[in-house]
Write a protein that holds these residues in place. Structure first.
Motif, mmCIF file in Angstrom:
data_model
loop_
_atom_site.group_PDB
_atom_site.id
_atom_site.type_symbol
_atom_site.label_atom_id
_atom_site.label_comp_id
_atom_site.label_asym_id
_atom_site.label_seq_id
_atom_site.Cartn_x
_atom_site.Cartn_y
_atom_site.Cartn_z
ATOM 1 N N GLN A 277 0.854 -1.361 -0.059
ATOM 2 C CA GLN A 277 0.080 0.063 -0.108
ATOM 3 C C GLN A 277 0.740 1.303 -0.084
ATOM 4 N N ALA A 278 2.080 1.300 0.764
ATOM 5 C CA ALA A 278 2.757 2.297 0.598
ATOM 6 C C ALA A 278 3.398 2.916 -0.706
ATOM 7 N N ARG A 279 3.432 1.797 -1.634
ATOM 8 C CA ARG A 279 3.752 2.102 -2.884
ATOM 9 C C ARG A 279 2.877 3.238 -3.796
ATOM 10 N N LEU A 280 1.591 3.270 -3.290
ATOM 11 C CA LEU A 280 0.591 4.170 -3.706
ATOM 12 C C LEU A 280 0.910 5.276 -3.848
ATOM 13 N N PHE A 281 1.749 5.903 -2.926
ATOM 14 C CA PHE A 281 2.221 7.387 -2.845
ATOM 15 C C PHE A 281 3.394 7.664 -4.053
ATOM 16 N N LEU A 282 4.154 6.692 -4.602
ATOM 17 C CA LEU A 282 5.141 6.974 -5.557
ATOM 18 C C LEU A 282 4.424 7.162 -6.997
ATOM 19 N N PRO A 283 4.976 8.127 -7.530
ATOM 20 C CA PRO A 283 4.288 8.543 -8.881
ATOM 21 C C PRO A 283 4.778 7.283 -9.964
ATOM 22 N N ALA A 284 3.943 6.762 -10.536
ATOM 23 C CA ALA A 284 3.843 5.348 -11.099
ATOM 24 C C ALA A 284 4.773 5.565 -12.330
ATOM 25 N N TYR A 285 4.058 6.354 -13.311
ATOM 26 C CA TYR A 285 4.576 6.271 -14.662
ATOM 27 C C TYR A 285 5.912 6.343 -15.045
ATOM 28 N N GLY A 286 6.621 7.288 -14.098
ATOM 29 C CA GLY A 286 8.089 7.510 -14.407
ATOM 30 C C GLY A 286 9.105 6.630 -13.543
ATOM 31 N N MET A 287 8.510 5.739 -12.784
ATOM 32 C CA MET A 287 9.214 4.900 -11.806
ATOM 33 C C MET A 287 9.794 3.872 -12.569
ATOM 34 N N TYR A 288 11.145 3.669 -12.309
ATOM 35 C CA TYR A 288 11.874 2.568 -12.847
ATOM 36 C C TYR A 288 11.197 1.119 -12.340
ATOM 37 N N VAL A 289 11.131 0.252 -13.126
ATOM 38 C CA VAL A 289 10.911 -1.300 -12.929
ATOM 39 C C VAL A 289 11.782 -2.171 -13.506
ATOM 40 N N ARG A 290 12.047 -3.256 -13.042
ATOM 41 C CA ARG A 290 13.164 -4.217 -13.576
ATOM 42 C C ARG A 290 12.250 -5.594 -13.932
ATOM 43 N N TRP A 291 12.598 -5.919 -15.098
ATOM 44 C CA TRP A 291 11.859 -7.593 -15.618
ATOM 45 C C TRP A 291 12.616 -8.206 -16.422
ATOM 46 N N TYR A 292 12.349 -9.650 -16.432
ATOM 47 C CA TYR A 292 13.100 -10.339 -17.309
ATOM 48 C C TYR A 292 11.939 -10.785 -18.437
ATOM 49 N N TRP A 293 12.535 -10.687 -19.505
ATOM 50 C CA TRP A 293 11.627 -10.849 -20.873
ATOM 51 C C TRP A 293 12.297 -12.280 -21.672
ATOM 52 N N THR A 294 11.621 -13.106 -21.766
ATOM 53 C CA THR A 294 12.321 -14.354 -22.824
ATOM 54 C C THR A 294 11.286 -14.326 -23.886
ATOM 55 N N ALA A 295 11.691 -14.480 -25.032
ATOM 56 C CA ALA A 295 10.885 -14.327 -26.178
ATOM 57 C C ALA A 295 11.674 -15.136 -27.522
ATOM 58 N N SER A 296 10.643 -15.803 -28.370
ATOM 59 C CA SER A 296 11.353 -16.037 -29.619
ATOM 60 C C SER A 296 11.879 -15.083 -30.479
ATOM 61 N N LEU A 297 12.924 -15.548 -31.240
ATOM 62 C CA LEU A 297 13.285 -14.521 -32.164
ATOM 63 C C LEU A 297 12.468 -13.997 -33.148
ATOM 64 N N GLN A 298 11.291 -14.711 -33.398
ATOM 65 C CA GLN A 298 10.318 -14.172 -34.126
ATOM 66 C C GLN A 298 9.513 -12.911 -33.399
ATOM 67 N N SER A 299 9.273 -13.308 -32.140
ATOM 68 C CA SER A 299 8.682 -12.371 -31.181
ATOM 69 C C SER A 299 9.589 -11.117 -30.989
ATOM 70 N N VAL A 300 10.898 -11.169 -30.772
ATOM 71 C CA VAL A 300 11.921 -9.947 -30.744
ATOM 72 C C VAL A 300 11.796 -9.507 -31.818
#
Length: 228
Positions: A164-187
């Motif tokens: 709930q504390a994260r609701l105070f953070l301005p969302a759209y400009g906040m950096y997030v980190r993720w893993y993306w695995t995709a086929s060569l066609q999707s890339v």
């Protein structure tokens, strides 16, 4: 090269890769019980034929895994290529502020990086705004970020749960980190869509980074799949 820095704090990193250009050739020729270990001119012509005539299944036997650190506005555009893709081999795992309370980081464009609304479109952007407006926008965003971070820390320090504390953070400009695995066609599909001039400029920069990293692994196949 396995990592390219993007924007002010972001990056794209190639974590893992399965296959190379011969993977596509061998997947296509398995019907004839043929296999190659080294790419020949004949193999290159086969790859060109497959891409030109949209025989795309062989390109789904090669995959790439990226780690991406980007503003949320970029992540949510990118996510559409997972939920809306008709290609196989797509996976997405993102860090969550329900579980982690690492120091938040935000994308803050410089005063000369703010763009005007386009004249004849409901999306995208136009030319840079004048310096005074850009400086005003920068100061207002920095003030929003500062107040949001203050309130976020106040909530955590007073025992409010992280989710709930994260609701105070301005969302759209906040950096997030993720893993993306995709086929060569999707890339290739992602690159074709997001390097276009009418795509959001920030995601264009990430798409160019993905393209550069992927081309090192699949120079022939990706060159044929990408629009000229």
């Amino acid at each position: 090269m396995t990592k390219i820095n993007v924007l002010d704090k972001g990056y794209v990193r190639l974590v893992d890769c399965m296959g190379d250009d011969t993977t596509i050739v061998n997947a296509a020729r398995v019907s004839y019980d043929k296999q190659t270990d080294e790419l020949s001119d004949k193999d290159k012509r086969l790859i060109k034929f497959l891409a030109t005539h949209e025989h795309t299944s062989p390109f789904r036997h090669a995959t790439l895994q990226f780690e991406v650190y980007a503003p949320l506005m970029v992540a949510r555009q990118w996510w559409k290529y997972v939920v809306g893709s008709n290609h196989t081999m797509e996976a997405w795992n993102e860090s969550s502020r329900r579980y982690v309370t690492e120091e938040p980081e935000f994308y803050v464009p410089g005063s000369k990086s703010w763009r005007s609304a386009p004249n004849n479109s409901k999306q995208g952007s136009g030319k840079p705004v004048d310096d005074d407006l850009g400086m005003d926008a920068l100061h207002r965003l920095m003030d929003t970020v500062f107040r949001g971070e203050q309130n976020y820390r106040w909530a955590l320090e007073n025992g409010i749960c992280a989710e709930q504390a994260r609701l105070f953070l301005p969302a759209y400009g906040m950096y997030v980190r993720w893993y993306w695995t995709a086929s060569l066609q999707s890339v290739a599909h992602f690159i074709n869509q997001r390097v276009e001039s009418d795509a959001q400029k920030e995601i264009q920069e990430y798409a160019h980074a993905v393209k550069e990293l992927a081309l090192e692994k699949f120079p022939v196949s990706l060159s044929e799949l990408i629009k000229p």
